[in-house]
Design a protein around this motif. Sequence first.
Motif, short mmCIF file in Angstrom:
data_model
loop_
_atom_site.label_atom_id
_atom_site.label_comp_id
_atom_site.label_asym_id
_atom_site.label_seq_id
_atom_site.Cartn_x
_atom_site.Cartn_y
_atom_site.Cartn_z
N ALA A 1 -0.43 0.38 -6.50
CA ALA A 1 -0.48 1.54 -6.45
C ALA A 1 0.45 2.13 -7.49
O ALA A 1 0.53 3.69 -7.81
N GLU A 2 0.90 1.89 -8.31
CA GLU A 2 1.55 2.17 -9.93
C GLU A 2 0.17 2.68 -10.80
O GLU A 2 -0.36 3.22 -11.55
N GLN A 3 -1.04 1.92 -10.12
CA GLN A 3 -2.46 1.60 -10.96
C GLN A 3 -2.28 1.91 -12.95
O GLN A 3 -2.65 2.63 -13.05
N PRO A 4 -1.69 0.35 -12.99
CA PRO A 4 -1.65 0.47 -14.50
C PRO A 4 -2.83 0.35 -15.04
O PRO A 4 -3.99 -0.37 -14.27
N ALA A 5 -2.78 1.16 -15.94
CA ALA A 5 -3.94 1.02 -17.25
C ALA A 5 -4.50 0.07 -17.38
O ALA A 5 -4.05 -0.99 -18.07
N GLY A 6 -6.30 -0.74 -16.95
CA GLY A 6 -7.02 -1.59 -17.40
C GLY A 6 -6.31 -2.48 -17.11
O GLY A 6 -7.10 -3.50 -17.05
N ARG A 7 -5.84 -2.52 -15.84
CA ARG A 7 -5.98 -3.86 -14.23
C ARG A 7 -6.30 -3.63 -13.20
O ARG A 7 -6.07 -4.31 -12.59
N PHE A 8 -6.68 -1.84 -13.23
CA PHE A 8 -6.74 -1.41 -11.70
C PHE A 8 -7.92 -1.09 -11.96
O PHE A 8 -8.22 -0.52 -12.70
N LEU A 9 -8.74 -1.56 -10.66
CA LEU A 9 -9.91 -0.75 -10.17
C LEU A 9 -9.79 -0.68 -9.25
O LEU A 9 -10.09 -0.82 -7.86
N LYS A 10 -10.60 0.39 -9.00
CA LYS A 10 -10.58 0.60 -7.99
C LYS A 10 -11.80 2.29 -7.10
O LYS A 10 -11.89 2.66 -7.68
N ALA A 11 -12.49 1.55 -6.07
CA ALA A 11 -13.88 2.31 -5.74
C ALA A 11 -13.95 2.61 -4.44
O ALA A 11 -14.21 1.67 -3.07
N GLY A 12 -13.20 3.40 -4.16
CA GLY A 12 -13.21 4.40 -2.69
C GLY A 12 -12.35 3.00 -1.84
O GLY A 12 -10.77 3.04 -1.70
N GLU A 13 -13.20 2.80 -0.54
CA GLU A 13 -12.42 1.98 0.52
C GLU A 13 -11.92 0.44 -0.29
O GLU A 13 -11.43 -0.59 0.31
N ARG A 14 -11.76 -0.15 -2.02
CA ARG A 14 -11.74 -1.65 -2.09
C ARG A 14 -10.57 -0.76 -3.23
O ARG A 14 -11.71 0.07 -4.40
N SER A 15 -10.19 -1.76 -3.71
CA SER A 15 -9.21 -2.01 -5.26
C SER A 15 -9.58 -3.50 -5.72
O SER A 15 -9.62 -4.52 -4.85
N ARG A 16 -9.70 -3.78 -7.17
CA ARG A 16 -9.18 -4.72 -7.95
C ARG A 16 -8.25 -4.79 -8.38
O ARG A 16 -7.88 -3.75 -8.98
N LEU A 17 -7.50 -5.64 -8.72
CA LEU A 17 -5.76 -6.02 -9.55
C LEU A 17 -6.24 -7.50 -10.25
O LEU A 17 -6.39 -8.47 -9.94
N SER B 1 -7.99 -12.31 -9.82
CA SER B 1 -7.89 -11.08 -9.21
C SER B 1 -7.73 -10.92 -7.98
O SER B 1 -8.00 -11.77 -6.87
N ALA B 2 -6.44 -10.04 -7.24
CA ALA B 2 -6.42 -9.77 -6.24
C ALA B 2 -7.38 -8.74 -5.58
O ALA B 2 -7.69 -7.60 -6.56
N HIS B 3 -8.05 -8.37 -3.93
CA HIS B 3 -8.93 -7.98 -4.03
C HIS B 3 -8.70 -6.95 -2.43
O HIS B 3 -7.64 -7.88 -1.15
N ILE B 4 -8.33 -5.90 -2.48
CA ILE B 4 -7.56 -4.98 -1.41
C ILE B 4 -8.63 -4.44 -0.89
O ILE B 4 -8.93 -3.84 -1.04
N LEU B 5 -8.59 -4.60 0.77
CA LEU B 5 -9.56 -3.73 1.04
C LEU B 5 -8.26 -2.68 1.77
O LEU B 5 -7.52 -3.30 2.97
#
Length: 264
Positions: free
Chosen positions: A41-57, A94-98
Motif C-alpha cells: 500500500a505504501e508503494q516504496p520506490a524500487g521494490r514494488f511492481l504493480k500491473a493491474g490485477e496483480r503486484s510483486r513486492l 518476492s511477494a505476489h498479490i492477486l
Amino acid sequence: MPDATSLAEEIVQGKGYVLLPELFTPREISEARLQILQLAAEQPAGRFLKAGERSRLYRLLDEAEIFEQMVEHPRVIEVVEAVLGNDMTLGGFSAHILYPGASNMGAHVDYPYFTMTPPYPATPVMEVQVIWMMEDFTETNGAPLFAADTQKLCQSPDPEKFAKLAHKVTGAAGSVVLSHGLCWHDTSINHSEKPRVSVLGNYNPKFVRPLENSAQQMSPTFLEQASPKLRQLLGYEFESAIFKDVQRLQSNNRAAPECPNSVG
C-alpha cells in the motif's frame, strides 16, 4: 511425511510438485501477510511492481524475521538441496498479490527456462520454485494451477493441453508448494473479495545467473548478521565458492597422471 529424497524424486521424476503442509502457524503467517499488504500500500520506490490485477513486492528479507525463516526453512532447504545440490543459490524472493477479480497469468515455465529455446534440457534441473501460502489457498481465491508430469516434456506449455491437465493446488496458510521449474503452472482467477497473497522463492544451481541480485539489495549490517546458509543462498560467498572450485580442479589436475600421448 515422506523424506527429502522421496519428495525430490516426486519433483523430478513424479508429478513435478509437492505440497508441504503448515510449516508456519496461522498467527505467524497472518502477521507476515498483513505486513506485505501494508508495504504494498505504501508503494516504496524500487521494490514494488504493480500491473493491474496483480503486484510483486521485492526486498522482503530485511523487513521481518519470518521472511528469513522462509528462505532458509530447514524442511524446504533439504528438499531443494536434494534436487539442486547443497551449494545452490536463491535466484529470487518476492511477494505476489492477486487482487479481487485477478485473472490467469497464463501457463508458463519458470526462469531460466523461459529465456531459452525449447526443447529444454532435462538435466541438470535448473530451478525449483517455492510458493508460500500466506493464507488458505482455496478453490475460489486464485490457488495455483499445476499440470502434473509436464516437467518431463521439456517444452513450453500448450494451452489446450494445460487446460485439460491442470488442477488447483489448495492448502492451509503456512503451507508451501515446491515445483520443478519446467512443470507447467499458472494462477487461477481470484473470485474472492480479498487479495490473495503468496511469497515466491526461486532456487537455482550456483552456475545459473540469479533472476534478482538479492545480496546487493541488503545492507552490510544485514549480511554480516545473516546465517552462513542465508549468506550462501544470497550469493554473498559466490566469489569464494568459485575460487574453491578452481582450486579443487587444479588440485585434481595436478594429481592426475600425465597422458603420454598428449600434445602441448
